[in-house]
Design a protein around this motif. Sequence first.
Motif, PDB file in Angstrom:
ATOM      1  N   GLN A 109       0.910  -1.064  -0.013  1.00  0.00           N
ATOM      2  CA  GLN A 109      -0.051   0.246  -0.221  1.00  0.00           C
ATOM      3  C   GLN A 109       0.940   1.231   0.044  1.00  0.00           C
ATOM      4  O   GLN A 109       1.632   1.383   0.918  1.00  0.00           O
ATOM      5  CB  GLN A 109      -0.900  -0.081   1.178  1.00  0.00           C
ATOM      6  N   PRO A 110       0.875   2.154  -1.139  1.00  0.00           N
ATOM      7  CA  PRO A 110       1.359   3.354  -0.969  1.00  0.00           C
ATOM      8  C   PRO A 110       0.761   4.374  -0.126  1.00  0.00           C
ATOM      9  O   PRO A 110      -0.390   4.629  -0.020  1.00  0.00           O
ATOM     10  CB  PRO A 110       1.218   4.079  -2.448  1.00  0.00           C
ATOM     11  N   PHE A 111       1.410   5.048   0.517  1.00  0.00           N
ATOM     12  CA  PHE A 111       1.032   6.053   1.496  1.00  0.00           C
ATOM     13  C   PHE A 111       1.476   7.432   1.121  1.00  0.00           C
ATOM     14  O   PHE A 111       2.806   7.972   1.357  1.00  0.00           O
ATOM     15  CB  PHE A 111       1.190   6.053   3.035  1.00  0.00           C
ATOM     16  N   LEU A 112       0.703   8.047   0.201  1.00  0.00           N
ATOM     17  CA  LEU A 112       1.399   9.202  -0.461  1.00  0.00           C
ATOM     18  C   LEU A 112       1.339  10.450   0.349  1.00  0.00           C
ATOM     19  O   LEU A 112       0.102  10.916   0.865  1.00  0.00           O
ATOM     20  CB  LEU A 112       0.527   9.572  -1.920  1.00  0.00           C
ATOM     21  N   CYS A 113       2.258  11.120   0.563  1.00  0.00           N
ATOM     22  CA  CYS A 113       2.406  12.586   1.507  1.00  0.00           C
ATOM     23  C   CYS A 113       2.137  13.745   0.678  1.00  0.00           C
ATOM     24  O   CYS A 113       2.655  13.638  -0.390  1.00  0.00           O
ATOM     25  CB  CYS A 113       3.510  12.563   2.388  1.00  0.00           C
ATOM     26  N   CYS A 114       1.546  14.703   1.180  1.00  0.00           N
ATOM     27  CA  CYS A 114       1.235  15.891   0.512  1.00  0.00           C
ATOM     28  C   CYS A 114       1.227  16.978   1.452  1.00  0.00           C
ATOM     29  O   CYS A 114       0.883  16.605   2.832  1.00  0.00           O
ATOM     30  CB  CYS A 114       0.092  16.003  -0.353  1.00  0.00           C
ATOM     31  N   GLY A 115       1.503  18.290   1.213  1.00  0.00           N
ATOM     32  CA  GLY A 115       1.610  19.290   2.041  1.00  0.00           C
ATOM     33  C   GLY A 115       2.093  20.440   1.746  1.00  0.00           C
ATOM     34  O   GLY A 115       3.155  20.523   0.863  1.00  0.00           O
TER      35      GLY A 115
END
Length: 260
Positions: A125-131
């Motif tokens: 599972q990819p945990f895509l970070c953004c911010g």
Amino acid sequence: MEKKYLIGNWKMYKTTKEAIAFMQQLLPTLEAIDTGSLGVFLAPSFVHLSDMAKLIDRKGPIQLVAQNCHHEAEGAFTGEVSAAMLSTIKVSGVLIGHSERRMYQKEDNSLLAKKVKRVLKTGMQPFLCCGESLEDRKNGKHKTIVKQQLQESLCGMTPDEVAKLAVAYEPVWAIGTGEVASLDIITEMHYFIRQTLLEAYGGSIKVPILYGGSCNPQNAAAIFSAPNVAGGLIGGASLQVDSFIQLVKILLEKANDKAH
């Protein structure tokens, strides 16, 4: 009940001896708790993954996440680690595009899109970070930046593929600084991310959105109660067993509250 997530990101902390001691203290406590639909993850350094994997059961109360992987399947990439290598040692997911890697390793959205696809191909599972950065927020560009990160990092992906990942919203200015985004900001941005995904991939898509940014036992109850917050990507507060267990219990309590 909607699945909730708690990920402890250890970054570049702990020796192998310290990591094993942490697990030996954590596991009995965690096994005594009915974690239900809560996914509990730890993201240690690469060098700890094999040793920690030996202590856990893939169906047990805790799973492993890698902090990064390479976008190619294999090759002459000295110092890199492939997604296939990770998937063979009980790693369940991979953090993609953490703000520190965007900043220090200059990872851009097009590279992250390749990493997301690579992780999916290996069944993790990819945990895509953004911010956004503080400058982006002060200039009123926070939504534009986050939308661009999502669109470009998920470029060319189908709704079925996107439905398999999770997103972590991490305001850069609140990571490791002790600063925490207000509940209004967290609510606004999680709603914005939800709407961005719905508009791009259809009204039925359900992607969990985690909050990351100086979340700790003192503020977690309020953060986990906010709408569209499916858990937390935890830094410093995940380095001590007691504080990590407190966060597990708080998230479980809030998940049960919402279920009823």
